[in-house]
Write an enzyme that holds these catalytic residues in place. Structure first.
Site, PDB file in Angstrom:
ATOM      1  N   LYS A 106       0.861  -1.195   0.000  1.00 37.80           N
ATOM      2  CA  LYS A 106       0.000   0.000   0.000  1.00 37.80           C
ATOM      3  C   LYS A 106       0.883   1.226   0.000  1.00 37.80           C
ATOM      4  O   LYS A 106       1.987   1.213   0.548  1.00 37.80           O
ATOM      5  CB  LYS A 106      -0.897   0.004   1.245  1.00 37.80           C
ATOM      6  CG  LYS A 106      -2.035   1.006   1.169  1.00 37.80           C
ATOM      7  CD  LYS A 106      -3.122   0.531   0.214  1.00 37.80           C
ATOM      8  CE  LYS A 106      -4.468   0.498   0.826  1.00 37.80           C
ATOM      9  NZ  LYS A 106      -5.415  -0.390   0.242  1.00 37.80           N
TER      10      LYS A 106
HETATM   11  N1  GLU Z   1      -7.349  -0.039  -2.771  1.00 40.93           N
HETATM   12  C1  GLU Z   1      -8.170  -1.210  -2.921  1.00 40.93           C
HETATM   13  C2  GLU Z   1      -8.146  -2.037  -1.654  1.00 40.93           C
HETATM   14  O1  GLU Z   1      -7.921  -1.532  -0.586  1.00 40.93           O
HETATM   15  C3  GLU Z   1      -7.823  -1.997  -4.175  1.00 40.93           C
HETATM   16  C4  GLU Z   1      -6.434  -2.520  -4.243  1.00 40.93           C
HETATM   17  C5  GLU Z   1      -6.068  -3.141  -5.580  1.00 40.93           C
HETATM   18  O2  GLU Z   1      -6.904  -3.196  -6.462  1.00 40.93           O
HETATM   19  O3  GLU Z   1      -4.904  -3.552  -5.712  1.00 40.93           O
HETATM   20  O4  GLU Z   1      -8.445  -3.203  -1.668  1.00 40.93           O
END
Ligand code: GLU
Length: 418
Positions: A106
């Protein structure tokens, strides 16, 4: 608020809770609780008036045992190192819960994007992409949208990466525009899995979705799509909110009309067909069949949890319930579908996007939605089977039990290195 839970500590306590049900040594658990690495960087860009401004940014690669790191990038003034670490850990266990071949990562930039022009945001995004370039890649780490980022930012990152690498690599990032290698169904996927999981929970509990009352906290991409889809399934969306406050109508709101109002005015409040306006706290404690928190972490703390009257909660946001609040909700028999399952549709369709990018062959929306439904229903079944077989009452702990076992298996099968 009785507490302001540190999300990284919340993640660690969720792992401890689940690990107690598994035959996994404390040394391995320790490994599962910490990121492999965290990039902290300072991005200096030129503003439109010619002055410079510095922005702090992070990317955490939590665990890569099951595949490339995967997870979004958020733009928010409250982004912090601990928040990004927690969110990257939740991605590990989310990908494992739905059994897609990824680890977790992240990223985030400490910025309020509303305060900057499009050109400034483009320079900031490209500056971050330049910093990220050595650590991302189609088989290394694959970013995606998160809070306050979307197709536009993903395309800027893709273009920066491809330009610097002198290649085409659409699978380096997901959540792109359709014309640039995005997938059908990706924008709707988080909201879609949130309601699919709710549908499965209602069936499991012998409750009817038709006519059920629903409150949605947060009206960004996940919240508004969830409201629209659950309305289409015959439920009644009685309240929705954003940071401006909540609108309430006991006979049901029209989610599309509220969205149009928000697009025009910038807020859900002031929507003319509402019976009443409430605070976010009042929305979260409405006597509804289903509550969908779709905003940020820590929306429901221990104090507020005592007043929650919903029967089922489907977590569209990441980490909206603190561990202490989880304890209260377990005592009051609220069925909480954990974020790592409920909102996993986003990363699942990101996975489909990446598969399509790698194959240079694109699916229909129908195929995307069918495959998504198969995965979410399968993950929900694995969760309830684990609850039954192991005598675990709390769905979050059961989800982590399934997910942690998968990560540990991959780690142990890899053997020792170095
Ligand atoms: N930001 C989204 C989550 O927290 C999607 C992450 C992604 O698609 O890699 O799951």
């Amino acid at each position: 608020m009785t507490e302001s839970a540190n999300p990284f500590e919340s993640l660690q306590s969720q792992i401890d809770e689940a690990a107690a049900h598994l035959d996994v040594g404390q040394d391995v658990v320790e490994r599962l609780k910490h990121p492999e690495r965290v990039l902290e960087t300072n991005l200096t860009i030129e503003l439109d008036d010619g002055s410079l401004e510095r922005f702090k940014a992070f990317r955490s690669q939590f665990n890569g045992d099951r595949g490339p790191y995967k997870g979004g990038i958020r733009y928010h003034p409250e982004v912090s190192r601990d928040e990004v670490k927690a969110l990257s850990g939740w991605m590990v266990y989310k990908c494992a819960t739905v059994d897609i071949p990824y680890g977790g990562g992240k990223g985030g930039i400490v910025v309020d994007p509303r305060a900057y022009s499009d050109a400034e945001l483009e320079r900031l995004t490209r500056a971050f992409a330049k910093e990220l370039r050595p650590m991302i890649g189609e088989d290394r780490d694959i970013p995606a949208p998160d809070v306050n980022t979307g197709q536009r930012e993903m395309n800027w990152i893709k273009d920066t990466y491809e330009t610097l690498e002198n290649t085409t690599a659409p699978g380096v990032i997901t959540g792109k525009h359709l014309e640039s290698g995005g997938s059908e169904g990706r924008v709707e996927a988080t909201g879609r899995s949130t309601v699919l999981a709710a549908r499965e929970a209602f069936e499991h509990l012998g409750k009817e979705l038709e006519g059920a009352t629903v409150a949605v906290q947060g009206y960004g991409n996940a919240g508004w799509i969830a409201a629209k889809l659950i309305d289409e399934m015959g439920s009644s969306v009685v309240a929705v909110s954003d940071s401006s406050g909540a609108v309430f109508a006991p006979d049901g709101l029209d989610p599309v009309a509220v969205k149009t109002h928000k697009n025009e005015t910038g807020a859900v409040t002031g929507y003319p067909d509402a019976a009443d306006e409430l605070t976010n706290e009042e929305l979260l404690t409405l006597d509804v069949d289903l509550l969908i928190p779709a905003a940020l972490e820590n929306a429901i703390d221990e104090d507020l949890a005592r007043d929650v009257r919903a029967d089922v909660i489907s977590e569209a946001a990441n980490g909206p319930i603190t561990p202490a609040a989880d304890g209260v909700l377990a005592e009051t028999d609220v069925f909480v579908i954990p974020d790592i399952l409920a909102n996993a549709g986003g990363v699942t369709v990101s996975y489909f996007e990446w598969v399509q990018n790698r194959q240079r062959f694109y699916w229909t929306e129908r195929k995307v939605n069918e495959e998504l439904e198969r995965i979410i229903v399968g993950a929900f079944d694995a969760l309830t089977t684990t609850m039954d077989e192991r005598g675990i009452d709390d769905p979050r702990t059961a989800a982590y039990v399934v997910a942690i076992q998968r990560v540990v298996d991959a780690y142990e099968q890899a053997g020792a290195w170095p």
